[in-house]
Design a protein around this motif. Structure first.
Motif, PDB file in Angstrom:
ATOM      1  N   ASP A 173      14.982  -8.180  -8.877  1.00  0.00           N
ATOM      2  CA  ASP A 173      14.380  -6.777  -8.929  1.00  0.00           C
ATOM      3  C   ASP A 173      12.736  -7.126  -9.132  1.00  0.00           C
ATOM      4  N   LYS A 174      12.507  -8.149  -9.875  1.00  0.00           N
ATOM      5  CA  LYS A 174      10.818  -8.615 -10.020  1.00  0.00           C
ATOM      6  C   LYS A 174      10.356  -8.897  -8.744  1.00  0.00           C
ATOM      7  N   TYR A 175      10.958  -9.892  -8.138  1.00  0.00           N
ATOM      8  CA  TYR A 175      10.421 -10.424  -6.782  1.00  0.00           C
ATOM      9  C   TYR A 175      10.512  -9.280  -5.868  1.00  0.00           C
ATOM     10  N   ILE A 176      11.574  -8.441  -5.563  1.00  0.00           N
ATOM     11  CA  ILE A 176      11.392  -7.422  -4.471  1.00  0.00           C
ATOM     12  C   ILE A 176      10.406  -6.398  -5.129  1.00  0.00           C
ATOM     13  N   ALA A 177      10.007  -6.021  -6.051  1.00  0.00           N
ATOM     14  CA  ALA A 177       8.937  -5.164  -6.606  1.00  0.00           C
ATOM     15  C   ALA A 177       7.635  -5.819  -6.123  1.00  0.00           C
ATOM     16  N   ILE A 221      11.097   5.563 -11.539  1.00  0.00           N
ATOM     17  CA  ILE A 221      11.543   4.301 -11.470  1.00  0.00           C
ATOM     18  C   ILE A 221      10.785   3.300 -10.606  1.00  0.00           C
ATOM     19  N   ASP A 222      10.736   1.809 -10.832  1.00  0.00           N
ATOM     20  CA  ASP A 222       9.907   1.029 -10.059  1.00  0.00           C
ATOM     21  C   ASP A 222      11.026  -0.060  -9.552  1.00  0.00           C
ATOM     22  N   THR A 223      12.068  -0.063  -9.937  1.00  0.00           N
ATOM     23  CA  THR A 223      13.259  -0.898  -9.516  1.00  0.00           C
ATOM     24  C   THR A 223      14.442  -0.099  -9.007  1.00  0.00           C
ATOM     25  N   LEU A 224      15.391  -0.860  -8.323  1.00  0.00           N
ATOM     26  CA  LEU A 224      16.539   0.091  -8.059  1.00  0.00           C
ATOM     27  C   LEU A 224      17.548   0.028  -9.165  1.00  0.00           C
ATOM     28  N   GLU A 225      17.157  -0.058 -10.385  1.00  0.00           N
ATOM     29  CA  GLU A 225      17.895   0.004 -11.519  1.00  0.00           C
ATOM     30  C   GLU A 225      17.572   1.159 -12.473  1.00  0.00           C
ATOM     31  N   THR A 226      18.490   2.096 -13.022  1.00  0.00           N
ATOM     32  CA  THR A 226      17.928   2.991 -13.867  1.00  0.00           C
ATOM     33  C   THR A 226      18.339   2.481 -15.396  1.00  0.00           C
ATOM     34  N   PRO A 227      17.776   3.219 -16.574  1.00  0.00           N
ATOM     35  CA  PRO A 227      18.026   2.647 -17.937  1.00  0.00           C
ATOM     36  C   PRO A 227      19.420   2.374 -18.190  1.00  0.00           C
ATOM     37  N   LYS A 270       6.834  -3.104 -13.546  1.00  0.00           N
ATOM     38  CA  LYS A 270       6.292  -1.920 -13.242  1.00  0.00           C
ATOM     39  C   LYS A 270       5.359  -2.253 -11.984  1.00  0.00           C
ATOM     40  N   VAL A 271       5.232  -0.976 -11.220  1.00  0.00           N
ATOM     41  CA  VAL A 271       4.478  -1.115 -10.089  1.00  0.00           C
ATOM     42  C   VAL A 271       3.349   0.089 -10.406  1.00  0.00           C
ATOM     43  N   GLU A 272       2.173  -0.479 -10.190  1.00  0.00           N
ATOM     44  CA  GLU A 272       0.766   0.504 -10.560  1.00  0.00           C
ATOM     45  C   GLU A 272       0.776   1.431  -9.551  1.00  0.00           C
ATOM     46  N   HIS A 273       0.337   2.942  -9.732  1.00  0.00           N
ATOM     47  CA  HIS A 273      -0.088   3.754  -8.993  1.00  0.00           C
ATOM     48  C   HIS A 273      -1.459   3.410  -8.669  1.00  0.00           C
ATOM     49  N   ASN A 274      -1.996   2.964  -7.599  1.00  0.00           N
ATOM     50  CA  ASN A 274      -3.501   2.328  -7.291  1.00  0.00           C
ATOM     51  C   ASN A 274      -3.848   2.806  -6.081  1.00  0.00           C
ATOM     52  N   PRO A 275      -4.297   4.014  -5.400  1.00  0.00           N
ATOM     53  CA  PRO A 275      -4.676   4.183  -4.218  1.00  0.00           C
ATOM     54  C   PRO A 275      -5.789   3.358  -3.846  1.00  0.00           C
ATOM     55  N   GLU A 276      -6.799   3.073  -4.421  1.00  0.00           N
ATOM     56  CA  GLU A 276      -7.752   2.452  -4.002  1.00  0.00           C
ATOM     57  C   GLU A 276      -7.491   0.967  -3.669  1.00  0.00           C
ATOM     58  N   LYS A 277      -6.638   0.360  -4.538  1.00  0.00           N
ATOM     59  CA  LYS A 277      -6.119  -0.983  -4.154  1.00  0.00           C
ATOM     60  C   LYS A 277      -5.318  -0.647  -2.893  1.00  0.00           C
ATOM     61  N   ALA A 278      -4.606   0.232  -2.661  1.00  0.00           N
ATOM     62  CA  ALA A 278      -3.843   0.400  -1.405  1.00  0.00           C
ATOM     63  C   ALA A 278      -4.775   0.485  -0.178  1.00  0.00           C
ATOM     64  N   LYS A 279      -5.911   1.185  -0.503  1.00  0.00           N
ATOM     65  CA  LYS A 279      -6.889   0.899   0.771  1.00  0.00           C
ATOM     66  C   LYS A 279      -7.376  -0.121   1.030  1.00  0.00           C
ATOM     67  N   GLU A 280      -7.732  -0.944  -0.143  1.00  0.00           N
ATOM     68  CA  GLU A 280      -7.986  -2.441   0.291  1.00  0.00           C
ATOM     69  C   GLU A 280      -7.266  -3.117   1.032  1.00  0.00           C
ATOM     70  N   ALA A 315       0.955  -1.249  -0.074  1.00  0.00           N
ATOM     71  CA  ALA A 315       0.038   0.057  -0.011  1.00  0.00           C
ATOM     72  C   ALA A 315       0.617   1.435   0.170  1.00  0.00           C
ATOM     73  N   ALA A 316       1.907   1.283   0.697  1.00  0.00           N
ATOM     74  CA  ALA A 316       2.895   2.510   0.642  1.00  0.00           C
ATOM     75  C   ALA A 316       3.485   2.526  -0.633  1.00  0.00           C
ATOM     76  N   VAL A 317       3.618   1.516  -1.365  1.00  0.00           N
ATOM     77  CA  VAL A 317       4.328   1.751  -2.594  1.00  0.00           C
ATOM     78  C   VAL A 317       3.271   2.286  -3.769  1.00  0.00           C
ATOM     79  N   MET A 318       2.206   1.597  -3.816  1.00  0.00           N
ATOM     80  CA  MET A 318       1.351   1.839  -4.651  1.00  0.00           C
ATOM     81  C   MET A 318       0.379   3.049  -4.628  1.00  0.00           C
ATOM     82  N   SER A 319       0.394   3.633  -3.480  1.00  0.00           N
ATOM     83  CA  SER A 319      -0.222   4.891  -3.001  1.00  0.00           C
ATOM     84  C   SER A 319       0.360   6.012  -3.629  1.00  0.00           C
ATOM     85  N   ILE A 320       1.615   6.019  -3.994  1.00  0.00           N
ATOM     86  CA  ILE A 320       2.398   7.205  -4.507  1.00  0.00           C
ATOM     87  C   ILE A 320       2.602   7.496  -5.766  1.00  0.00           C
ATOM     88  N   ASP A 321       2.069   8.599  -6.175  1.00  0.00           N
ATOM     89  CA  ASP A 321       2.418   8.982  -7.614  1.00  0.00           C
ATOM     90  C   ASP A 321       3.379   9.510  -7.902  1.00  0.00           C
TER      91      ASP A 321
END
Length: 509
Positions: A466-470, A315-321, A331-341, A293-299
């Motif tokens: 990185d995928k697992y951490i996300a 960025i969504d991982t600890l790697e830059t291009p 990718k980690v979605e920005h979804n405040p409603e799901k964060a509330k759930e 919730a802490a991650v996906m609530s941030i725009d």
């Protein structure tokens, strides 16, 4: 072969000799003089020991006085330096290095292969307090033959040579250090670098003098004064008043305003630094719902667009291009409603929020504190109540090394060599002194990758980590930074993608 840094970067002699015209007198540097308003203090003169040795922000100061084993050009490509050649044998059981001849230390004594071997052995000895000792210990039994060095590989580390261009990868003066000791070295440090230390007032300023015998060519500015100005507003005042000719890491709106003024110019490019929030495996962060919730609530895009004026990128991982293991598909979605759930599933809501502390610097990076304020506001809407605690960057290193960070802690992570071991690896591997996330699942995933000899398999393994951490939300990556540098038009500044501000790359316009 002698490499002149300015020749390497394509500077012309004519460009160096042109005097600035039509500029306000206040913005001009005196002949041969350069003053820089810097954003952080220098806590120690040994670039290889103690918590400050892994602070990416002070590497520009260290690189002005000391040489690394292998330097990086401004685009991060590797170049011959004090080592002119390096590599492995076919079965990766030995390393081989060729040492540059004809180099002297700042006290006039000759630089030798013994200095290289002593520096590597010292770095690999856990008693010396090198924070990257676990890298340097992987090679020993060094042998010197003329200007050639060989060493035996104890445990294969695929990034051993890359570290020679990175944190703690500096060559120290064996005879001088053994003569004066740690205390004497702090009082009068010497290196082989482009500048020599003339005067140092802790928490105030550093005065450097050009090394006339520098192997890469004497720097353009004879005298450089670096003022330690931790407050961003004060750095703006320094450059605007003409008290300093160069500064960095100021708010982006101030950057835009200043470069529009007569006599001032700037550069703002994406660098290898990322803004992130460490999660510590304590208190509320042990709950996966809270972390997610802490991650996906941030725009993140809103943060970059509004607070950073579009400079940098989310960025969504600890790697830059630019990093070797960047995976655009994670990718980690920005979804405040799901964060509330998710929070509701753990019994939390905006009316009954989960509570924890988040630590941050203030003015260390552009809008760092304001960004955390905005994040706390986004969290509040979904059911997270975070209390902000401000600390100096030195305190962050102290707490992180002791595994005593708050449940959430903002940090700026630099990875100039672009390898996943130095971003995801050290930040997320529990036994690392640079990590505060200690879950066994991640340790087990990372363990086989440290010594993986198949490069394609190694990079694929880090992408999987990185995928697992996300998915588990073990960390909160925010954005890749663009570094704002403002300077008087009387000075040419070459921006280094590592984020290191190097006076040796600066020339009169």
């Amino acid at each position: 072969m002698t490499i002149n840094r300015r020749e390497l970067l394509g500077y012309s002699a004519a460009a160096l000799g042109v005097a600035a015209v039509g500029l306000p007198q206040i913005a001009k540097a005196a002949a041969g003089e350069l003053t820089i308003a810097y954003n952080v203090n220098l806590p120690s003169w040994d670039p290889t020991t103690g918590p400050s040795a892994v602070n990416p922000t002070i590497q520009g100061l260290y690189q002005s006085v000391f040489d690394q084993f292998i330097p990086q050009k401004p685009d991060l490509s590797f170049a011959p330096g004090l080592l002119t050649e390096w590599g492995w044998n076919d079965d990766r059981t030995k390393i081989m290095m060729t040492v540059r001849e004809g180099v002297t230390w700042h006290d006039g004594s000759p630089f030798t292969p013994e200095d290289v071997v002593w520096s590597l052995q010292r770095a690999g000895d856990e008693k010396t307090g090198n924070p990257i000792q676990f890298v340097w210990k992987n090679v020993n039994n060094f042998k010197i033959d003329g200007n050639k060095i060989t060493g035996d590989v104890v445990q294969f580390d695929p990034v051993y040579f890359k570290w020679m261009s990175f944190l703690t990868g500096y060559i120290m003066p064996k005879a001088y250090y053994e003569k004066v000791g740690a205390e004497g070295f702090e009082k009068a440090p010497i290196g082989t670098g482009p500048y020599m230390v003339e005067k140092f007032e802790r928490n105030a300023f550093l005065r450097l003098k050009a090394n006339p015998n520098y192997w890469g060519g004497k720097p353009a500015f004879e005298n450089v004064t670096i003022k330690f100005v931790a407050d961003a507003a004060s750095r703006v005042a320094e450059i605007e008043s003409g008290s300093s000719q160069v500064t960095l890491e100021i708010p982006y709106e101030e950057y835009d305003r200043l470069i529009a003024k007569d006599g001032l110019a700037g550069s703002c490019k994406n660098v290898s630094d990322i803004g992130m929030i460490f999660f510590n495996d304590i208190e509320a962060m042990l709950d996966k719902n809270v972390r997610q919730a802490a991650v996906m609530s941030i725009d993140k895009k809103l943060l970059v667009d509004r607070l950073l004026r579009g400079y940098g990128q989310p960025i969504d991982t600890l790697e830059t291009p630019e990093y070797a293991a960047y995976d655009a598909s994670i990718k980690v979605e920005h979804n405040p409603e799901k964060a509330k759930e998710l929070l509701a599933a753990s019994g939390y809501s905006p009316e009954k929020p989960v509570k924890f502390t988040i630590q941050t610097t203030k003015g260390f990076k552009p809008k760092d504190y304001e960004m955390i304020q905005a994040i706390v506001g986004m969290w509040r809407k979904v059911g997270i109540e975070a209390t902000i605690e401000v600390y100096e960057i030195a305190k962050h290193y102290e707490l992180r090394a002791a595994d005593k960070l708050a449940p959430a802690a903002f940090y700026n992570w630099g990875n100039a060599i672009g390898d996943p071991t130095t971003s995801t690896g050290f930040a997320m591997y529990g036994p690392s002194p640079h990590s505060v996330w200690d879950s066994q699942d991640l340790i087990d995933m990372i363990n086989p990758l440290w010594g993986e000899k198949d490069e394609a398999k190694r990079i694929a393994g880090w992408k999987a980590v990185d995928k697992y951490i996300a998915e588990q939300a073990y960390v909160l990556p925010l954005m890749q930074y663009a570094q704002p540098i403002v300077h008087a038009k009387s000075v040419n500044v070459v921006q280094h993608v590592s984020g290191a501000l190097l006076p040796a790359l600066m020339t009169p316009a």
